[in-house]
Write an enzyme that holds these catalytic residues in place. Structure first.
Site, PDB file in Angstrom:
ATOM      1  N   ASP A  70      49.349  43.185  37.142  1.00  0.00           N
ATOM      2  CA  ASP A  70      49.232  41.998  36.307  1.00  0.00           C
ATOM      3  C   ASP A  70      50.476  41.142  36.448  1.00  0.00           C
ATOM      4  OD1 ASP A  70      47.372  40.780  34.208  1.00  0.00           O
ATOM      5  OD2 ASP A  70      49.362  40.534  33.333  1.00  0.00           O
ATOM      6  N   GLN A  71      50.280  39.855  36.231  1.00  0.00           N
ATOM      7  CA  GLN A  71      51.364  38.876  36.262  1.00  0.00           C
ATOM      8  C   GLN A  71      51.357  38.056  34.994  1.00  0.00           C
ATOM      9  OE1 GLN A  71      50.886  36.401  39.737  1.00  0.00           O
ATOM     10  NE2 GLN A  71      52.807  37.121  40.549  1.00  0.00           N
TER      11      GLN A  71
END
Length: 191
Positions: A70-71
């Protein structure tokens, strides 16, 4: 042992292919907004989302090794979501232009016996940009599915004055240096 990328992101899939590994993809179904609104720091949001995505995929694939990622874009404590529309992308870039933000990228590699979570924080300083430059960029590059409303792998690199990052692959979505160090702990040799 089967390797599964817990992601529907074409960017992450292309990155993992760079390592020459056999893998399949499964898109996890988690409530990202619940975690983002849980009152935890942007760094912890990224770590929790990557881990929960991997855990969700592991439920139906208990013998596999799962990679979740995830970012999160952190700008003065605010998390920017993927813009999804041209108008939102333009709005994001108008707020970020001329300033520094953090792009926080986390990966979780898990199996039924083990889990490792790593995070890479990139400090990204955007150029001062005119409204016309921003609009031209957004229409040309269509960065609608990137939390920063930019795609560094294409024209988006021209938006920046400076990027400080220990693993530039993390900016696209998957920190390959960290991943190539973690996978051997799970019996998967990258080289």
């Amino acid at each position: 042992m089967q390797l599964i990328l817990g992601s529907s992101s074409q960017f992450r899939q292309n990155q993992l292919k760079q390592l020459g590994l056999d893998f399949t993809c499964v898109s996890p179904n988690i409530d990202e907004e619940a975690i983002k609104n849980d009152g935890i720091s942007p760094l912890e949001v990224s770590r929790q989302l990557s881990l929960q995505k991997a855990q969700e995929v592991l439920k139906n694939n208990p013998e596999a090794i799962i990679i979740g990622g995830d970012q999160v874009l952190n700008f003065n404590g605010d998390i920017f979501n993927k813009p999804e529309t041209i108008e939102n992308a333009i709005s994001h870039l108008k707020k970020l232009q001329g300033k520094t933000h953090e792009l926080i990228t986390s990966i979780a590699v898990i199996s039924k016996d083990k889990q490792v979570v790593e995070t890479v924080v990139s400090k990204m300083t955007m150029k001062e940009l005119s409204d016309e430059q921003i609009e031209r960029y957004v229409v040309s590059d269509e960065p609608l599915w990137s939390c920063g409303a930019d795609k560094l792998e294409t024209q988006g690199i021209a938006l920046f004055d400076q990027i400080e990052c220990p693993d530039h692959s993390s900016i696209i979505g998957l920190p390959l240096i960290a991943l190539s160090k973690i996978l051997p702990e799970f019996g998967i040799d990258v080289l």
